[in-house]
Design a protein around this motif. Structure first.
Motif, PDB file in Angstrom:
ATOM      1  N   ALA A 326       0.813  -1.142  -0.033  1.00 51.73           N
ATOM      2  CA  ALA A 326      -0.057   0.118  -0.148  1.00 51.73           C
ATOM      3  C   ALA A 326       0.692   1.142   0.030  1.00 51.73           C
ATOM      4  O   ALA A 326       0.330   2.290  -0.387  1.00 51.73           O
ATOM      5  N   ASN A 327       1.974   1.116   0.443  1.00 47.34           N
ATOM      6  CA  ASN A 327       3.151   2.331   0.475  1.00 47.34           C
ATOM      7  C   ASN A 327       3.785   2.641  -0.783  1.00 47.34           C
ATOM      8  O   ASN A 327       4.325   3.722  -0.847  1.00 47.34           O
ATOM      9  N   PHE A 328       3.673   1.852  -1.650  1.00 48.84           N
ATOM     10  CA  PHE A 328       4.594   2.007  -2.861  1.00 48.84           C
ATOM     11  C   PHE A 328       3.832   2.058  -4.624  1.00 48.84           C
ATOM     12  O   PHE A 328       2.531   1.408  -4.540  1.00 48.84           O
ATOM     13  N   ALA A 329       4.270   2.711  -5.191  1.00 51.04           N
ATOM     14  CA  ALA A 329       3.583   3.004  -6.822  1.00 51.04           C
ATOM     15  C   ALA A 329       3.905   1.862  -7.373  1.00 51.04           C
ATOM     16  O   ALA A 329       4.680   0.881  -7.198  1.00 51.04           O
ATOM     17  N   ASP A 330       3.075   1.417  -8.480  1.00 52.99           N
ATOM     18  CA  ASP A 330       3.037   0.350  -9.188  1.00 52.99           C
ATOM     19  C   ASP A 330       4.514  -0.229  -9.628  1.00 52.99           C
ATOM     20  O   ASP A 330       4.756  -1.317  -9.822  1.00 52.99           O
ATOM     21  N   ARG A 331       5.245   0.819 -10.062  1.00 52.07           N
ATOM     22  CA  ARG A 331       6.540   0.269 -10.687  1.00 52.07           C
ATOM     23  C   ARG A 331       7.720  -0.103  -9.783  1.00 52.07           C
ATOM     24  O   ARG A 331       8.635  -0.784 -10.148  1.00 52.07           O
ATOM     25  N   LEU A 332       7.245  -0.218  -8.549  1.00 52.82           N
ATOM     26  CA  LEU A 332       7.955  -0.430  -7.166  1.00 52.82           C
ATOM     27  C   LEU A 332       7.460  -1.565  -6.535  1.00 52.82           C
ATOM     28  O   LEU A 332       8.005  -2.173  -5.639  1.00 52.82           O
ATOM     29  N   VAL A 333       6.292  -2.068  -7.043  1.00 50.26           N
ATOM     30  CA  VAL A 333       5.484  -3.108  -6.415  1.00 50.26           C
ATOM     31  C   VAL A 333       6.382  -4.514  -6.217  1.00 50.26           C
ATOM     32  O   VAL A 333       6.360  -5.202  -5.066  1.00 50.26           O
ATOM     33  N   GLY A 334       6.996  -4.795  -7.180  1.00 52.11           N
ATOM     34  CA  GLY A 334       7.792  -6.122  -7.198  1.00 52.11           C
ATOM     35  C   GLY A 334       8.855  -6.017  -6.429  1.00 52.11           C
ATOM     36  O   GLY A 334       8.995  -6.869  -5.583  1.00 52.11           O
ATOM     37  N   ARG A 335       9.644  -4.961  -6.213  1.00 50.73           N
ATOM     38  CA  ARG A 335      10.637  -4.801  -5.208  1.00 50.73           C
ATOM     39  C   ARG A 335      10.096  -4.750  -3.852  1.00 50.73           C
ATOM     40  O   ARG A 335      10.895  -5.042  -2.806  1.00 50.73           O
ATOM     41  N   ALA A 336       9.052  -4.145  -3.632  1.00 54.73           N
ATOM     42  CA  ALA A 336       8.626  -3.902  -2.324  1.00 54.73           C
ATOM     43  C   ALA A 336       8.119  -5.408  -1.625  1.00 54.73           C
ATOM     44  O   ALA A 336       8.507  -5.834  -0.803  1.00 54.73           O
TER      45      ALA A 336
END
Length: 410
Positions: A326-336
């Motif tokens: 919930a804290n990250f944009a889509d482009r960082l979802v994989g890394r999060a």
């Protein structure tokens, strides 16, 4: 179609997370492995899985779930072959390393699929449903695995799983699309290596992620110490059950895992909470471990109930991933999500290896482990969960109702 394919990949991964509980006694007899070596062998799968999470996160954001998961599953097939034809402990370890690396994108790839194909309000419940259905792999690793080991032996059973992995990889290549039409991921320019690493740095520099990692490190891991390694030997050593009877109780624990995975995903919307739900579930988890530690010679019905509670409440994993995503944009979802997943599997590797050393301290010359050894193990797990809850309680609540308006990193 993508949801179903990645659920199948997760099912295979869940099978390997828990299969050692029934394979451990067989390997101990046939290969002469001691308790500490069994702990290391079980931990190796999770350590390899954890070591792959940050690279997998970058690969998911760069190449997408389809190509990343299918390519890595070919590595898992090679690991099955190495394990099945192993003549000693080093070859078994090699097999575990390859299988762990090869199944490392199954669940996290599925999380990216859910985030892209479903609305923000449904993503967590669909992720929980995927995890719940994927936990059918734990059921396969219970009574069916016990029957397969008795009929085919552990080598042929491992080769059969290698064939299943190959089939699922082919299905992923055939049916999965990484995002629906019109999704930004379809038109977004692929990141260069420097951008990929910079994005990973953004995730790791977020203080909230480290608070979430505390419970991610312990919650899932504590369940896997029992379901994935010592549950079977405990039922055989302390309660005198045969492998099939112990497999039936582990199957009941797997049903608890499935219920917990689906239940956590469904609870966040009506309660509009994430952190508080995870804290409540984690507290019950610690109490269940404490009951097994304090109660000498508990009746089998209580053990079965405690195992089911541990399996269900230990799935705080689902909420933690939703909390972090919930804290990250889509482009960082994989890394999060792979950062949090790394913590979960690194924790599992650490606790399983530690559990082997604890139990080995009580092991008798004939290989038997008395009840006292297992009770100390349960006490250790209860304390570890409580410490993780104390750290996680300092995190900020992330209400699902605020997901649409919450500022996101990246």
């Amino acid at each position: 179609a993508a949801f179903a394919a990645f659920t199948a990949a997760l099912l295979i991964s869940q099978y390997y997370r828990t299969a050692m509980a029934l394979m451990a006694p067989v390997l101990a007899d046939e290969m002469g492995l001691t308790a500490d070596r069994l702990g290391i062998l079980a931990a190796t799968y999770f350590l390899s899985f954890a070591a792959m999470q940050l690279p997998v996160g970058m690969l998911l954001d760069r190449f997408g779930p389809r190509r990343t998961a299918a390519s890595l599953m070919a590595v898992a097939v090679a690991g099955c072959a190495a394990f099945a034809f192993a003549s000693g402990f080093p070859a078994l370890l090699l097999g575990q390393v390859l299988i762990g690396a090869g199944t490392a994108a199954g669940f996290t790839g599925g999380i990216v699929i859910c985030a892209r194909w479903f609305s923000a309000r449904r993503a967590a419940s669909m992720t929980g449903l995927m995890l719940g259905l994927g936990n059918l792999g734990g059921i396969v690793a219970a009574t069916p695995l016990a029957l397969a080991l008795g009929s085919w032996g552990w080598r042929a059973t491992t080769l059969a799983m290698g064939g299943a992995i190959l089939a699922v990889a082919a299905v992923i290549l055939a049916v999965v699309r990484d995002a629906p039409p019109g999704h930004p991921a379809r038109t977004r320019k692929p990141e260069a290596l420097r951008q990929i690493l910079t994005g990973l740095g953004q995730v790791l520099r977020t203080a909230e992620v480290w608070r979430l990692m505390a419970l991610a490190f312990v919650g899932f891991a504590s369940v896997m110490v029992v379901r994935g390694l010592w549950g079977g030997p405990y039922l055989i050593d302390v309660h005198g059950l045969d492998p099939v009877a112990s497999g039936n109780i582990l199957l009941a624990m797997s049903l608890g895992v499935i219920a917990g995975a689906i239940g956590y995903g469904l609870l966040e919307q009506p309660f509009d909470r994430r952190r508080d739900i995870a804290l409540a579930g984690g507290g019950i988890l610690a109490l269940a471990f404490g009951a097994l530690a304090m109660w000498p010679q508990p009746p089998l019905w209580l053990v079965t109930g405690a195992f089911m509670v541990i399996g269900a409440c230990g799935q705080t994993y689902v909420i933690i991933l939703a909390h972090g995503r919930a804290n990250f944009a889509d482009r960082l979802v994989g890394r999060a999500v792979t950062t949090l997943n790394m913590a979960a599997f690194l924790g599992t590797a650490t606790l399983q290896a530690t559990s082997g050393w604890i139990v080995r301290g009580f092991q008798l010359p004939d290989g038997h482990i008395p009840e006292q050894g297992y009770r100390w193990l349960y006490a250790f797990l209860a304390l570890t969960v409580l410490l993780a809850l104390a750290v996680y309680s300092t995190s900020k609540e992330a209400r699902p109702s605020e997901d649409a308006t919450r500022p996101r990193i990246g």
